[in-house]
Enzyme design. Structure first.
Site, PDB file in Angstrom:
ATOM      1  N   THR A  46       0.826  -1.213   0.000  1.00  8.77           N
ATOM      2  CA  THR A  46       0.000   0.000   0.000  1.00  8.77           C
ATOM      3  C   THR A  46       0.856   1.256   0.000  1.00  8.77           C
ATOM      4  OG1 THR A  46      -1.637  -1.257   1.269  1.00  8.77           O
ATOM      5  CG2 THR A  46      -1.967   1.117   1.144  1.00  8.77           C
ATOM      6  N   TYR A 134       5.416 -12.291   5.715  1.00  6.71           N
ATOM      7  CA  TYR A 134       4.287 -11.783   4.924  1.00  6.71           C
ATOM      8  C   TYR A 134       4.005 -12.768   3.803  1.00  6.71           C
ATOM      9  CZ  TYR A 134       1.718  -8.286   2.043  1.00  6.71           C
ATOM     10  OH  TYR A 134       0.785  -7.596   1.287  1.00  6.71           O
ATOM     11  N   LYS A 162       1.806 -12.137   8.683  1.00  4.65           N
ATOM     12  CA  LYS A 162       0.684 -11.503   7.995  1.00  4.65           C
ATOM     13  C   LYS A 162       0.284 -12.446   6.876  1.00  4.65           C
ATOM     14  CE  LYS A 162      -0.671  -7.624   5.045  1.00  4.65           C
ATOM     15  NZ  LYS A 162      -0.243  -6.374   4.350  1.00  4.65           N
ATOM     16  N   ILE A 203      -3.229  -6.406   9.734  1.00  6.54           N
ATOM     17  CA  ILE A 203      -2.482  -5.369   9.027  1.00  6.54           C
ATOM     18  C   ILE A 203      -3.410  -4.891   7.924  1.00  6.54           C
ATOM     19  CG2 ILE A 203      -0.457  -4.808   7.645  1.00  6.54           C
ATOM     20  CD1 ILE A 203       1.136  -6.765   9.291  1.00  6.54           C
TER      21      ILE A 203
END
Length: 301
Positions: A46, A134, A162, A203
C-alpha cells in the site's frame, strides 16, 4: 514482543510532482496514532514500496519512526525478491529503530518452499530485529505450506505472520505455531473471521481511511460483542471492496484526498483512479458518513 490489534499498511503521500510529501506523511501518522491504531506498517504494498528508491525508502521509514516517537509500533516493510537486498533493508530498519521488519515471501523468482525457508533464515541470522513473515500469494505467486510457515516461525526472532490466504487457515496455523508468533490478517473483509479463529490482529488497508472503525471492530470482538462486531465488519467489508475496485492504493489515496489527508497521486505503473472509480469511492465514504465526520473534526481544530 506480542503483536495485537490493528496495524495500518500505510499509504505514502506524494506531491503533485510525485516527490515525497514528508509533511503530509508526518501529519498522517499523527492522525493514525490519535485514532487508536496499534501500529503502522510503512513501505509495504500500500505504501508503493516498489516505486521508492532506496533513499526515499529510508526517508519514509525514518520519518515514521521519528513521528511515532514510541507511541505505537512501527513494523517497516523490508522485503525483496533478492535475499541480499532484503538483508540490507532489514539492517537499515534495525538501525533506524523500527520495532520489527515485515518480510514478504520472495516474489518473481518463485522459489521452492526450501528456498523460501533459507531466505528467511538468512535474513534472520544476518540481523537482530524481530521479523514478521508476509504471505501474499496473490502477489508472489507462491503460497507456502503450513509446515514451511512453522519452520520459519521457529526461528527465534520471528514474532508474527501476515497472512492473506483467508480466515480459514488461521485455526490450522494457531495449532502448529509457537505461542510467540502472532497471526495477523492481511484481509480486511475477513478480519473478524480471523479474530474468531484465533488471530491476534490485522495489518489493514481500510484503516488508512477508517482507522477508528477498524479499531472498533477489534475492540468489539475482544469484548465478545459479536453481533455488534458483525455490523462493523459489514461496513468495513464494503469499504474494503471499493478500495480495491481498481489497483491499490489508487482508490485509497483518492479516498484520503477527499478527507484532506494527502493528494491522490500515485507513481507509474499505477495510475490515478478513473472517474467511475472516484464516484464509487465517494459514494461509499458518504454512505459510511466518513466525509462528514472528517469535516466535523477539522471544524473543531
Amino acid at each position: 514482543m506480542k503483536l495485537n490489534g490493528v496495524f495500518t499498511a500505510l499509504a505514502t503521500p506524494f506531491r503533485d510532482d510525485l516527490s515525497l510529501d514528508e509533511r503530509a506523511l508526518a501529519s498522517f501518522v499523527d492522525w493514525q496514532i490519535s485514532s487508536g491504531i496499534s501500529g503502522i506498517v510503512p513501505c509495504g504494498t500500500t505504501g508503493e514500496s516498489a516505486t521508492l528508491n532506496f533513499e526515499e525508502y529510508c526517508t519514509v521509514v525514518r520519518l515514521c519512526i521519528e513521528t511515532a516517537r514510541g507511541r505505537i509500533l512501527v513494523i517497516a516493510g523490508a522485503g525483496s525478491h533478492c535475499t541480499t537486498e532484503t538483508i540490507s533493508r532489514a539492517l537499515f530498519v534495525q538501525s533506524a529503530g523500527a520495532d520489527a521488519a515485515l518480510i514478504v515471501v520472495p516474489y518473481y523468482n518463485r522459489p521452492s518452499d526450501e528456498g523460501v525457508y533459507q531466505h528467511f533464515r538468512a535474513v534472520h541470522d544476518a540481523t537482530n530485529i524481530p521479523i514478521v513473515l508476509y504471505n501474499v500469494p496473490q502477489r508472489t505467486a507462491i503460497d507456502i505450506s503450513n509446515d514451511t510457515i512453522r519452520r520459519i516461525a521457529e526461528l527465534p526472532r520471528v514474532v508474527g505472520i501476515k497472512d492473506c490466504t483467508g480466515a480459514e487457515r488461521v485455526a490450522a496455523l494457531k495449532a502448529i505455531l509457537p505461542e510467540k508468533v502472532a497471526i495477523l490478517s492481511g484481509e480486511d473483509e475477513t478480519a473478524l473471521a480471523s479474530y474468531m479463529n484465533g488471530g491476534s490482529g490485522c495489518i489493514s488497508v481500510v484503516s488508512n481511511v477508517a482507522p477508528k472503525m477498524a479499531v472498533e471492530l477489534y475492540r468489539l470482538h475482544a469484548l465478545g460483542k459479536i453481533n455488534m462486531a458483525k455490523q462493523v465488519s459489514g461496513n468495513l467489508a464494503a469499504l474494503s471492496r471499493v478500495l480495491f475496485i481498481e489497483p491499490s492504493p489508487s482508490p485509497t489515496k483518492y479516498a484520503l484526498s477527499l478527507m484532506g489527508k494527502m493528494r491522490p497521486k500515485v507513481r507509474l505503473p499505477l495510475v490515478e483512479l478513473t472517474s467511475s472509480g472516484q464516484t464509487a469511492v465517494k459514494n461509499v465514504l458518504e454512505t459510511l458518513d466518513l466525509l462528514r465526520q472528517q469535516k466535523a473534526m477539522h471544524s473543531q481544530l
